[in-house]
Design an enzyme around this catalytic site. Structure first.
Site, PDB file in Angstrom:
ATOM      1  N   ASP A 268     -13.644   5.622  -0.615  1.00 11.07           N
ATOM      2  CA  ASP A 268     -13.724   5.367  -2.223  1.00 11.07           C
ATOM      3  C   ASP A 268     -15.058   4.620  -2.406  1.00 11.07           C
ATOM      4  OD1 ASP A 268     -11.334   6.456  -2.810  1.00 11.07           O
ATOM      5  OD2 ASP A 268     -10.161   4.577  -2.285  1.00 11.07           O
TER       6      ASP A 268
ATOM      7  N   THR B 165      -2.850 -13.847  -0.720  1.00  9.47           N
ATOM      8  CA  THR B 165      -1.785 -13.144  -0.051  1.00  9.47           C
ATOM      9  C   THR B 165      -1.368 -13.528   1.407  1.00  9.47           C
ATOM     10  OG1 THR B 165      -3.209 -11.396   1.062  1.00  9.47           O
ATOM     11  CG2 THR B 165      -2.576 -11.272  -1.317  1.00  9.47           C
TER      12      THR B 165
ATOM     13  N   ASP C  30       0.050   4.962   1.106  1.00  7.55           N
ATOM     14  CA  ASP C  30      -0.551   5.910   2.368  1.00  7.55           C
ATOM     15  C   ASP C  30      -0.243   5.265   3.575  1.00  7.55           C
ATOM     16  OD1 ASP C  30      -0.728   8.706   1.411  1.00  7.55           O
ATOM     17  OD2 ASP C  30      -3.004   8.581   2.067  1.00  7.55           O
TER      18      ASP C  30
ATOM     19  N   ARG D 185     -12.642   9.367 -10.691  1.00  9.61           N
ATOM     20  CA  ARG D 185     -11.405   8.812 -11.369  1.00  9.61           C
ATOM     21  C   ARG D 185     -11.868   7.652 -12.250  1.00  9.61           C
ATOM     22  NH1 ARG D 185      -8.808   7.830  -5.139  1.00  9.61           N
ATOM     23  NH2 ARG D 185      -8.221   9.953  -4.768  1.00  9.61           N
TER      24      ARG D 185
ATOM     25  N   ASP E  37       1.051  -1.328   0.012  1.00 13.86           N
ATOM     26  CA  ASP E  37       0.082  -0.114   0.058  1.00 13.86           C
ATOM     27  C   ASP E  37       0.963   1.236  -0.095  1.00 13.86           C
ATOM     28  OD1 ASP E  37      -2.174   1.612   0.435  1.00 13.86           O
ATOM     29  OD2 ASP E  37      -1.442   1.785   2.668  1.00 13.86           O
TER      30      ASP E  37
ATOM     31  N   ARG F 114     -11.525  17.766  -0.815  1.00 14.66           N
ATOM     32  CA  ARG F 114     -10.294  17.540  -0.916  1.00 14.66           C
ATOM     33  C   ARG F 114      -9.294  18.476  -1.007  1.00 14.66           C
ATOM     34  NH1 ARG F 114      -9.143  12.160  -1.750  1.00 14.66           N
ATOM     35  NH2 ARG F 114      -6.864  12.731  -2.277  1.00 14.66           N
TER      36      ARG F 114
END
Length: 248
Positions: A183, A226, A16, A125, A14, A136
């Site tokens: 998101d 994973t 952030d 996006r 990742d 933002r």
């Protein structure tokens, strides 16, 4: 690049809170560390942000600094600097359903009573919508204040709950990440989306900070494909990687 010790092992990160402090630029020390890590294993990054924002944090050469670079959860995918795949929210949902969702969300934010609001409440996006109740365009100081306020008043979780119920028919996933936003994307378009490009690896280690249920690292952290590692900071990420990949 010389042959790696464990090319069949992928370390996937990742951005952030994992490679950088939230919305901050990566440190030269971390960049150097990642370069060293690539001598041991294959390295990839996966972020919810678009490529422009990931480049602002990790550098303009991000698509070549790592073996894999997945922006927007892997909906835009690069391997060794080459674009290998894209997916579009607009073509998937269609303009009518998108407009219905955006209109409702903007009305909700307009009626929201929070200490401050700025601008850019919805960012469109290619593979997702990013919704921010404060907007933002706020400063870093305002981000920090909103994050504290949100932890007390649950602004984002409450908003997500309303949207999830209202738009249940669209089968959307809502993922709270970062300090000020969440998101929105079709089910299955979370960070596990990038795994379709990684079939060749026998072992994929994922490192992220928001690995709890509802966090934007949760699905890939929990995936059968994973081995998940929760980190608390870039320093913690480096420490765990040293122990796992570089101490043998």
């Amino acid at each position: 690049m010389a042959a790696r010790k464990n090319a069949g092992v992928l370390a996937l990160f990742d951005v952030d809170g994992t490679l950088t402090a939230p919305r901050k630029v990566v440190t030269p020390e971390m960049l150097q560390f990642m370069k060293q890590l690539r001598e041991h294993v294959t390295v990839g990054v996966v972020g919810g942000s678009d490529l422009v924002k990931i480049s602002e944090q990790l550098g303009k050469s991000v698509t070549t600094d790592y073996d894999y670079c997945f922006s927007e959860n892997g909906l835009v995918a690069h391997k060794n600097g080459e674009l290998i795949g894209t997916q579009s929210l607009k073509s998937f949902l269609g303009d009518d359903q998108l407009k219905e969702f955006i209109n409702f969300t903007l009305h909700y934010i307009a009626d929201l009573d929070i200490p401050i609001k700025r601008g850019t409440f919805i960012e469109f996006r290619s593979g997702m919508l990013n919704v921010s109740p404060i907007g933002r365009n706020c400063s870093q100081e305002e981000r920090d204040e909103f994050e504290k306020y949100d932890k007390v008043h649950n602004i984002r979780p409450k908003m997500v709950s309303v949207l999830r119920e209202k738009f249940a028919h669209l089968n959307l996933t809502f993922s709270i990440g970062g300090q000020i936003s969440f998101d929105v994307f079709p089910q299955g378009w979370d960070k596990t989306y990038c795994l379709r490009y990684l079939e060749e690896f026998q072992e994929i280690h994922f490192f992220g900070d928001k690995t709890y249920k509802g966090g934007n690292d949760y699905e890939i952290f929990e995936s059968d494909r994973t081995i998940g590692h929760t980190v608390t900071s870039p320093d913690d990420t480096a420490e765990q990687c040293r122990s796992l990949f570089m101490s043998k």
